[in-house]
Design a protein around this motif. Structure first.
Motif, PDB file in Angstrom:
ATOM      1  N   ALA A  10      29.355 -35.995  15.476  1.00 22.25           N
ATOM      2  CA  ALA A  10      29.971 -35.326  14.157  1.00 22.25           C
ATOM      3  C   ALA A  10      31.498 -34.945  14.419  1.00 22.25           C
ATOM      4  CB  ALA A  10      29.149 -34.142  13.703  1.00 22.25           C
ATOM      5  N   LEU A  39      22.664 -36.151   8.861  1.00 17.15           N
ATOM      6  CA  LEU A  39      21.952 -37.124   9.795  1.00 17.15           C
ATOM      7  C   LEU A  39      20.632 -36.674  10.076  1.00 17.15           C
ATOM      8  CD1 LEU A  39      22.947 -39.250  11.854  1.00 17.15           C
ATOM      9  CD2 LEU A  39      23.199 -37.467  13.581  1.00 17.15           C
ATOM     10  N   THR A  62      25.528 -32.769  18.058  1.00 17.75           N
ATOM     11  CA  THR A  62      24.976 -33.537  17.061  1.00 17.75           C
ATOM     12  C   THR A  62      23.722 -34.182  17.554  1.00 17.75           C
ATOM     13  OG1 THR A  62      27.462 -34.545  16.979  1.00 17.75           O
ATOM     14  CG2 THR A  62      25.839 -35.596  15.970  1.00 17.75           C
ATOM     15  N   THR A 178      29.405 -39.821  13.085  1.00 17.99           N
ATOM     16  CA  THR A 178      27.913 -39.984  12.778  1.00 17.99           C
ATOM     17  C   THR A 178      27.371 -41.301  12.361  1.00 17.99           C
ATOM     18  OG1 THR A 178      27.784 -38.905  10.649  1.00 17.99           O
ATOM     19  CG2 THR A 178      27.336 -37.384  12.372  1.00 17.99           C
TER      20      THR A 178
END
Length: 196
Positions: A10, A39, A62, A178
């Protein structure tokens, strides 16, 4: 056959402030945390058997979008890190362009001649990333794996899988934060199914 979802981290501070954060351990931005939530929703109905990440904060954070809701452990690997930028780490892209325009142009072109002082080259990161992906796939035959890495590392792997030679990577765009690249790996050979 192994399916790999190769996912870029991210948005991090380096992306927002246009600083060179190769292996510098930067933080995720507020926008990045929103991207992580999106996500998580994107992969909510996708079966995942294992989750790997580089050992840097922005990728490990992330990766929480997948490993936490699925109750999986996070496995970290240094060979999934971004390209090491040596003395350029945490400097601004604009500042480097002013002081070392020639090397900056080589970086932008994906040239095999690019080599920041104390950092890695494109051929080095290409070999490192390809070996990491093939090793992960070999450990997970007939499974689906999420792998979190970095923009230039992913771009180098995409170039290798597309058969692009040295200096031809400039034909590839840069993936968004992402962004997902889906790979199939079978018998030590990888191919790209899709990227977005």
């Amino acid at each position: 056959m192994t399916t790999l979802y190769l996912i870029r981290h991210a948005e991090a501070e380096g992306n927002l402030y246009r600083r060179i954060h190769g292996q510098y351990d930067s933080l995720i931005t507020d926008n990045g945390y929103r991207q992580i939530q999106a996500l998580e929703q994107r992969f909510a109905d996708t079966p995942i058997d294992a989750v790997y990440s580089s050992d840097l904060f922005r990728t490990m954070t992330t990766a929480r979008a997948i490993y936490v809701p699925k109750g999986l452990p996070l496995q970290t690997r240094a060979d999934l890190r971004e390209m090491g930028m040596g003395e350029w780490e945490d400097r601004t892209w604009a500042g480097i362009d002013r002081t070392d325009h020639q090397q900056m142009a080589l970086f932008s072109a994906g040239s095999p001649d690019f080599h920041p002082p104390g950092g890695e080259t494109f051929p080095e990161i290409r070999r490192r990333g390809t070996a990491a992906i093939l090793d992960i796939a070999a450990k997970h035959p007939n499974q689906t794996v999420a792998v979190f890495s970095h923009g230039t590392a992913i771009r180098c792997l995409q170039g290798a899988l597309r058969g692009l030679g040295p200096g031809e990577m400039d034909a590839l765009g840069h993936s968004d934060n992402t962004a997902v690249t889906c790979l199939e790996v079978e018998d030590g050979q990888a191919r790209i199914l899709f990227e977005n």
